[in-house]
Design an enzyme around this catalytic site. Structure first.
Site, PDB file in Angstrom:
ATOM      1  N   HIS A 185     -24.294  18.955  23.233  1.00 26.12           N
ATOM      2  CA  HIS A 185     -24.607  19.933  24.283  1.00 26.12           C
ATOM      3  C   HIS A 185     -23.828  21.235  24.110  1.00 26.12           C
ATOM      4  O   HIS A 185     -24.194  22.249  24.692  1.00 26.12           O
ATOM      5  CB  HIS A 185     -24.361  19.338  25.671  1.00 26.12           C
ATOM      6  CG  HIS A 185     -22.927  19.130  26.022  1.00 26.12           C
ATOM      7  ND1 HIS A 185     -22.309  17.905  25.896  1.00 26.12           N
ATOM      8  CD2 HIS A 185     -21.983  19.985  26.482  1.00 26.12           C
ATOM      9  CE1 HIS A 185     -21.056  18.028  26.285  1.00 26.12           C
ATOM     10  NE2 HIS A 185     -20.831  19.271  26.633  1.00 26.12           N
TER      11      HIS A 185
ATOM     12  N   ASP B 288     -24.721  12.396  21.993  1.00 29.82           N
ATOM     13  CA  ASP B 288     -24.113  13.673  22.358  1.00 29.82           C
ATOM     14  C   ASP B 288     -23.072  14.112  21.329  1.00 29.82           C
ATOM     15  O   ASP B 288     -22.013  14.626  21.675  1.00 29.82           O
ATOM     16  CB  ASP B 288     -23.481  13.621  23.748  1.00 29.82           C
ATOM     17  CG  ASP B 288     -23.199  15.032  24.295  1.00 29.82           C
ATOM     18  OD1 ASP B 288     -23.847  15.978  23.829  1.00 29.82           O
ATOM     19  OD2 ASP B 288     -22.314  15.163  25.161  1.00 29.82           O
TER      20      ASP B 288
ATOM     21  N   GLY C  34     -15.039  23.204  29.296  1.00 25.15           N
ATOM     22  CA  GLY C  34     -14.492  23.846  28.109  1.00 25.15           C
ATOM     23  C   GLY C  34     -13.843  22.862  27.158  1.00 25.15           C
ATOM     24  O   GLY C  34     -13.599  23.165  25.999  1.00 25.15           O
ATOM     25  N   ASN C  35     -13.562  21.645  27.652  1.00 22.47           N
ATOM     26  CA  ASN C  35     -13.015  20.603  26.794  1.00 22.47           C
ATOM     27  C   ASN C  35     -14.092  19.942  25.927  1.00 22.47           C
ATOM     28  O   ASN C  35     -13.767  19.156  25.039  1.00 22.47           O
ATOM     29  CB  ASN C  35     -12.371  19.495  27.634  1.00 22.47           C
ATOM     30  CG  ASN C  35     -10.952  19.827  28.058  1.00 22.47           C
ATOM     31  OD1 ASN C  35     -10.612  19.720  29.223  1.00 22.47           O
ATOM     32  ND2 ASN C  35     -10.121  20.238  27.117  1.00 22.47           N
ATOM     33  N   SER C  36     -15.342  20.225  26.201  1.00 23.71           N
ATOM     34  CA  SER C  36     -16.437  19.541  25.522  1.00 23.71           C
ATOM     35  C   SER C  36     -16.305  19.594  24.011  1.00 23.71           C
ATOM     36  O   SER C  36     -16.122  20.660  23.428  1.00 23.71           O
ATOM     37  CB  SER C  36     -17.777  20.172  25.903  1.00 23.71           C
ATOM     38  OG  SER C  36     -18.052  19.964  27.247  1.00 23.71           O
TER      39      SER C  36
ATOM     40  N   GLY D   4     -34.071  -5.707  19.632  1.00 27.27           N
ATOM     41  CA  GLY D   4     -35.393  -6.151  20.074  1.00 27.27           C
ATOM     42  C   GLY D   4     -35.398  -6.998  21.328  1.00 27.27           C
ATOM     43  O   GLY D   4     -36.193  -7.950  21.430  1.00 27.27           O
TER      44      GLY D   4
END
Length: 484
Positions: A124, A155, A225-227, A283
């Site tokens: 992101h 992500d 902002g730590n992302s 499955g």
């Protein structure tokens, strides 16, 4: 950077804000603290900060066609036959117009994982970016970055800068992390660069909705902002990529989550080797045994599966790996390859590290009796094949958009000039320096991103290239991305 997540606690809706931390580097072992004594986290901070980067992403202004509803469309169109310049009826009052989107900028963090410029961050953080700028911690030097590959489900994204001798982080095995262990979150929160926060590992194998699974939970403060940064242990080793928090306010309240390095390593390897993340499917459809038993009790049914831990198999997918191995509805999966599975998040964590075609040994209970079966894992299409998407590095060329003078001279409006042929598939196909690439697989080539996307989307691992020589002569090439 926000997501809405339901039911982290009963009847509570919490705002999920994707964040993260930074990274680590180690040259010697951290001093061990005596039992019962405070932990010195200065060593972890010293080792991790050099591996932290600041990432700025920019999405340029674009012209888009949008649909909008006109409440007077049908009222005016029928009785006056379009006299007022509106639609001709029959379109349910829907019209289209072009709008100019504003230029947008966002910031996040990243972790250097190799000295030659590979950096891991969150999907992101870079999703949709037209420009990526990476700023190093140690000397504030800036680099342009490009996306090697990204995966929305986990992500995670892998980006690269052209640099050498970078302070790569030491990567630890997240499977060895223990609940209660001290950790640091390092990154660039709220515009405050090079920040560390401390906490402990609160839980493991957290299942977070339909996306990222088997996450590490921590109470180390994580904010916007730590992302894409790192969660590190007391030795300054990377154990996870911080990705999100749960909060009603948008700020940290003690519930942060990181993607374990065991999953990160596999995603990075897949992107480098195949160009796409390989997903292995067992499955089945099911739930934690405890959840299933509770649900049955609410219906007035008494259930005794012989255990209160494991995965209850509610459905076996037709033609899936479990069906081929003989698993049935009502079975309870208790272990994979000898590793105990107590809840669904742990199963997802194990499967996230597997690829189609690999074999696993499944231990399960049927009518309270222990059984084992060997499963050959399949992909989402029901086959055991891996899907290979070539990275643009395989082409072995440097390109740039053609200049205004080239456009006038050659009477063309777009194209990519081949500046250098370093080897690789383009050299194999005979593409020369100076050739102007205009179309690849019927798609116009106006930018480097267009070429990168064409490589990722290539069907049959083949590029049909059309363009022009510097003399104005038309030409074309066929480039095979995979060896036969």
């Amino acid at each position: 950077m926000k997501k809405i997540v339901k039911n982290i606690f009963p009847a509570i809706y919490l705002v999920v804000i994707a964040f993260s931390a930074a990274s680590c580097n180690k040259t010697q072992a951290a001093p061990a603290a005596a039992p019962g004594q405070p932990v010195d986290l200065t060593y972890a901070a010293e080792k991790s900060l050099p591996s932290v980067v600041y990432i700025k992403s920019v999405i340029n202004s674009k012209t888009q066609t949008v649909e909008y509803s006109d409440p007077f469309e049908d009222f005016f169109s029928d009785p006056f036959g379009g006299f007022f310049g509106r639609g001709q009826g029959g379109n349910n009052g829907t019209r289209k117009r072009q709008v100019q989107t504003p230029k947008r900028a966002a910031a996040g963090s990243g972790v250097i994982i190799s000295a030659d410029g590979y950096i891991v961050t969150n999907n992101h953080v870079v999703d949709g970016a037209d420009e990526l700028t990476v700023t190093l911690n140690e000397n504030s030097k800036e680099y342009s970055a490009r996306i090697i590959g990204a995966d929305k489900t986990t992500d995670l994204a892998l980006i690269k800068i052209d640099a050498k001798d970078l302070p790569a982080i030491v990567i630890a095995n997240s499977d060895d992390v223990k609940i209660g262990e001290w950790v640091l979150a390092v990154g660039n929160p709220l515009g405050l660069n090079n920040t560390v926060t401390a906490g402990i590992v609160s839980a493991k194998a957290r299942q977070m909705g339909e996306g990222v699974a088997s996450m590490i939970q921590t109470d180390a403060a994580i904010n916007q902002g730590n992302s894409g940064g790192a969660l590190v242990n007391t030795r300054g080793e990377l154990i996870g990529i911080n990705a999100m928090i749960y909060s009603q306010t948008g700020s940290n309240i003690g519930y942060g989550f990181a993607i374990p390095t065991a999953i990160m390593n596999k995603v990075v390897e897949d992107i480098k080797k195949y160009g796409a993340v390989q997903r292995a499917m067992i499955g089945i459809k099911g739930s934690d045994v405890s959840a299933y038993v509770d649900a049955e009790k609410e219906k007035g049914n008494e259930v005794d599966l012989g255990t209160m831990e494991g995965i209850y198999v509610a459905e076996v997918v037709e033609d899936g790996a479990a069906a081929a191995a003989g698993l049935q509805k009502g079975d309870v999966i208790t272990a994979i390859d000898g590793k105990t599975i107590k809840r669904f998040g742990e199963l997802q964590g194990v499967m996230a590290q597997k690829r189609p075609g690999e074999k696993v040994t499944v231990s399960y209970l049927r009518n309270k009796k222990e059984k084992t079966a060997t499963l050959t894992l399949k992909n989402e299409q029901g086959t055991t094949k891996v899907v290979k998407n070539a990275d643009i590095d395989i082409l072995g060329i440097d390109v740039r958009p053609i200049t205004e003078s080239q456009k006038k001279q050659l009477e063309i409006s777009y194209g990519l000039e081949v500046l250098k042929v370093n080897g690789g598939k383009m050299k194999d196909a005979g593409v020369p320096k100076g050739f102007i690439i205009q179309v690849v697989n019927d798609q116009p080539m106006r930018s480097f991103d267009d070429l990168q996307q064409a490589v990722k989307d290539a069907k049959d691992q083949m590029l049909v290239i059309k363009g022009m020589y510097p003399t104005g002569k038309r030409g074309g090439f066929v480039v095979y991305l995979q060896n036969e």
